[in-house]
Scaffold this motif. Sequence first.
Motif, PDB file in Angstrom:
ATOM      1  N   ASP A   1       0.836  -1.208   0.000  1.00 43.98           N
ATOM      2  CA  ASP A   1       0.000   0.000   0.000  1.00 43.98           C
ATOM      3  C   ASP A   1       0.865   1.249   0.000  1.00 43.98           C
ATOM      4  OD1 ASP A   1      -2.376  -1.416   0.063  1.00 43.98           O
ATOM      5  OD2 ASP A   1      -2.481  -1.437   2.244  1.00 43.98           O
TER       6      ASP A   1
ATOM      7  N   ARG B   1      -1.326  -1.670  -6.039  1.00 45.81           N
ATOM      8  CA  ARG B   1      -1.397  -2.021  -7.470  1.00 45.81           C
ATOM      9  C   ARG B   1      -2.844  -1.958  -7.971  1.00 45.81           C
ATOM     10  NH1 ARG B   1       3.684  -4.463  -8.905  1.00 45.81           N
ATOM     11  NH2 ARG B   1       4.802  -5.251  -7.093  1.00 45.81           N
ATOM     12  N   SER B   2      -3.516  -0.833  -7.701  1.00 49.96           N
ATOM     13  CA  SER B   2      -4.950  -0.742  -7.999  1.00 49.96           C
ATOM     14  C   SER B   2      -5.339   0.523  -8.761  1.00 49.96           C
ATOM     15  CB  SER B   2      -5.742  -0.788  -6.684  1.00 49.96           C
ATOM     16  OG  SER B   2      -5.396   0.329  -5.861  1.00 49.96           O
TER      17      SER B   2
ATOM     18  N   GLY C   1      -6.095   3.424 -11.646  1.00 50.18           N
ATOM     19  CA  GLY C   1      -6.687   3.434 -12.975  1.00 50.18           C
ATOM     20  C   GLY C   1      -5.961   4.352 -13.936  1.00 50.18           C
TER      21      GLY C   1
ATOM     22  N   LYS D   1       5.907  -8.148 -12.221  1.00 52.37           N
ATOM     23  CA  LYS D   1       5.379  -7.709 -10.922  1.00 52.37           C
ATOM     24  C   LYS D   1       6.484  -7.135 -10.039  1.00 52.37           C
ATOM     25  CE  LYS D   1       1.358 -10.754 -10.884  1.00 52.37           C
ATOM     26  NZ  LYS D   1       0.441  -9.649 -11.219  1.00 52.37           N
TER      27      LYS D   1
ATOM     28  N   ARG E   1      -0.308   6.226  -2.705  1.00 57.58           N
ATOM     29  CA  ARG E   1      -1.709   6.569  -2.961  1.00 57.58           C
ATOM     30  C   ARG E   1      -1.960   8.045  -2.670  1.00 57.58           C
ATOM     31  NH1 ARG E   1      -5.754   3.114  -3.745  1.00 57.58           N
ATOM     32  NH2 ARG E   1      -4.629   1.410  -2.751  1.00 57.58           N
TER      33      ARG E   1
ATOM     34  N   ALA F   1      -0.409   0.459 -11.503  1.00 56.47           N
ATOM     35  CA  ALA F   1      -1.619   0.293 -12.307  1.00 56.47           C
ATOM     36  C   ALA F   1      -2.215  -1.094 -12.085  1.00 56.47           C
ATOM     37  CB  ALA F   1      -1.308   0.493 -13.787  1.00 56.47           C
ATOM     38  N   ARG F   2      -3.525  -1.188 -12.290  1.00 52.33           N
ATOM     39  CA  ARG F   2      -4.193  -2.450 -11.984  1.00 52.33           C
ATOM     40  C   ARG F   2      -3.856  -3.567 -12.968  1.00 52.33           C
ATOM     41  NH1 ARG F   2      -9.009   0.739 -13.514  1.00 52.33           N
ATOM     42  NH2 ARG F   2      -9.185   1.197 -11.288  1.00 52.33           N
ATOM     43  N   ASN F   3      -3.456  -3.209 -14.214  1.00 55.75           N
ATOM     44  CA  ASN F   3      -3.054  -4.227 -15.180  1.00 55.75           C
ATOM     45  C   ASN F   3      -2.249  -3.567 -16.302  1.00 55.75           C
ATOM     46  OD1 ASN F   3      -4.976  -3.135 -17.108  1.00 55.75           O
ATOM     47  ND2 ASN F   3      -6.567  -4.275 -16.013  1.00 55.75           N
TER      48      ASN F   3
ATOM     49  N   THR G   1      -4.162  -0.956 -18.566  1.00 55.21           N
ATOM     50  CA  THR G   1      -4.385   0.290 -17.834  1.00 55.21           C
ATOM     51  C   THR G   1      -3.118   1.135 -17.849  1.00 55.21           C
ATOM     52  OG1 THR G   1      -6.046  -0.701 -16.385  1.00 55.21           O
ATOM     53  CG2 THR G   1      -4.946   1.281 -15.588  1.00 55.21           C
TER      54      THR G   1
END
Length: 526
Positions: free
Chosen positions: A36, A42-43, A45, A103, A177, A262-264, A267
Motif C-alpha cells: 500500500d 497495485r490498484s 486506474g 510484478k 496513494r 496500475a491495476r493491469n 491500464t
Amino acid sequence: MEGALSWIDLAVILIYFVFVLSVGWAVSRSISTGDDLFLAGRSLGVAAVGFSLFASNISSTTLIGLTGQAYSTGLSVANYELMAGFLLVAMAFSTIPVFLRLKMTTVPEYFERRFGGGLRKYVSVLTIFLTVFVDMAASVYAGVVVLRTFLPAIPFFPLSVGLAVIAGIYTAAGGLRAVVYTDIAQAIILLLGATVLTFILFGEFDYQWSNVIQSLPSGHLSLVRPLDDPALPWLGLVIGVPVLGWFYWSMNQYVIQRVLAARNIETAQRAAIFAGLLKLAPLFIMALPGAMALSLLPGLENSDQVFSALVAEFLPVGLAGLVIAGLIAAIMSTVDSTLNAATTLVLHDFLEVDRRSWSSERILAVGRWTTGGLMVIATLWPLVIREFPGVFSYIQQVFSYAVPPVVAVSLLGLFWRRARGRAMLATLIMGHAIGAGVFIYRASYAAMEIPDGLPHFTIVAGIATAVWMAVGLVLSEVMPTQAGESLEGVVRRTDLTVTARLWFADVRILGAVVAILTLLVIVVFR
C-alpha cells in the motif's frame, strides 16, 4: 520584481496546503502494508496514473526552468517535453509489458532479474543519487526561488525547509496513494494556472500570433535549430534528447513506480499514452509564455526569475494566488514523488524488506523514517544548486553524463538476448567513470568561461550511448555468463495483442494518434 501577495492570494495558497495535508491524513488511515505504501496496492486506474505521470514530471523545475530557458534561448527547449510524447508511446509497448509481467517493485529489480544481483545495487545507488540530488532538491530550489519573489522577508533556507517538510509529511503518512491523489489535483491546478497566465500574456499582443512573431528575434519561436545552436542543436534533438527521455520515462523509479501501481498492463499502457497527450501542453502554457516574456520584460538578468516576474507583473489579485498554488502543486508533486521513490529503493534494494520476515508495521515505520531522512537532504542540497547557473541546465547536464551507460545497458537487456551481466556491469562502470571525467572537464572550462571544444551535451549523450552499446555488445561476446542471469520474461516480446473491444480504445491506435499529434506540433513550430 518583488511583490507582496494579497490576502486573497495567501488564502488560496493556504487552502491548497490544508488540502494536501488532509489527503495525506485521510489516505494514511487505509495504509496497512508495504505494498500500500509503495505501490498503492497495485490498484490505480488510467486517469490516476496518467495525471500523476504528468504532474510528477511537470515540476517546479520545469515550470520555472522551461519558462526561463525559453526566455533566454527560445522555444527549442520545449523539445524536451514534446519528445516525451514519442517516448511514452514507445514505453507503452516496450518496458511496461515487461515490467508489469514481472510484478516488480523497483526498476533496479529488473536488472537483477535480467543480469543477476550485482547490477541491481549499482543501478539503485545511481537512481537514488539522481532522484534525491537532482530531481527532488532541484524542485525545492526552483520553488524557493519563485516564492521568495512574493515572500521576500523569509530567507532561502526556512522556505526550503517548509516545502520539503510539508511534502514529506503527507508522503510518509499516505505513501504512493496519497502522492497520486494529490497529483491529480495538482495537475489540474497547474494546467489551469499556467493556461490563465498564457491567455493574459497573449492578450498583451492583442491575441495576434503575427504580433508575437514580429516582437521576437528571428528563430526564437523555432523548435528545430541549426547545428551550432548553443541551446539545442537539431542533432542533439535527434540523438540526445531521446536518450535522456528514455532513461527518465522508462528507467526512472519515481516515474515507473506509478506505472507499476496500475491495476493491469492495458491500464498502464493507456495511462502512459494519456500522459503523452498531456505533454503537448507545456509548449503552449510554459515555454511560449517564457518566449513572449522576452518582448514584455526585456533585460531580466536571471532566467530563473522569469516566471515569478510574469506572475507579479501581469496577474491580478486572486489569479496570482491560483498560479502560485499551481507552482506549489508542482513542487509538491515532484518532491513527494521522489521521496516515495527513493524510500522504495532503499527498503527494497538495500534493506530487502520483501525477503525479510518483517511485520507490516515495521516496514511502514522504517519506510516513514527513511522518508524523513531523505527529506533532510531535500532541505540542504538546494543551497548547493543555487550556485549553478540555471536550474534547468543543472538538471539536463547532470543527466546527460549519468544516463547514457544506463540507457545502453537497458536497451541491450530488453532487445538483445546475448547481453551478459558481467559485460553490462563493466560497461556501466567504464561509462560513468569517463562520463564523470567529461563533466568535470566541461565544468572547469565553464567556470573559466573558456570554450571546451566538445559538442553540445545532448550530442555527447547520443554519441556516448551508441559507444557504450557497442562496448556492451563486444564485452558480451568475450565475457562469460554469470550466475543469476535470466531471459525468461525479461526480454521484450513482439506481442502487440490487446483486448480492447472498441477501435478507439485500442492502445495501438491511441499511441499512433499521440505520436502523430506530437509530430505535427514539431512540424508547425519547426
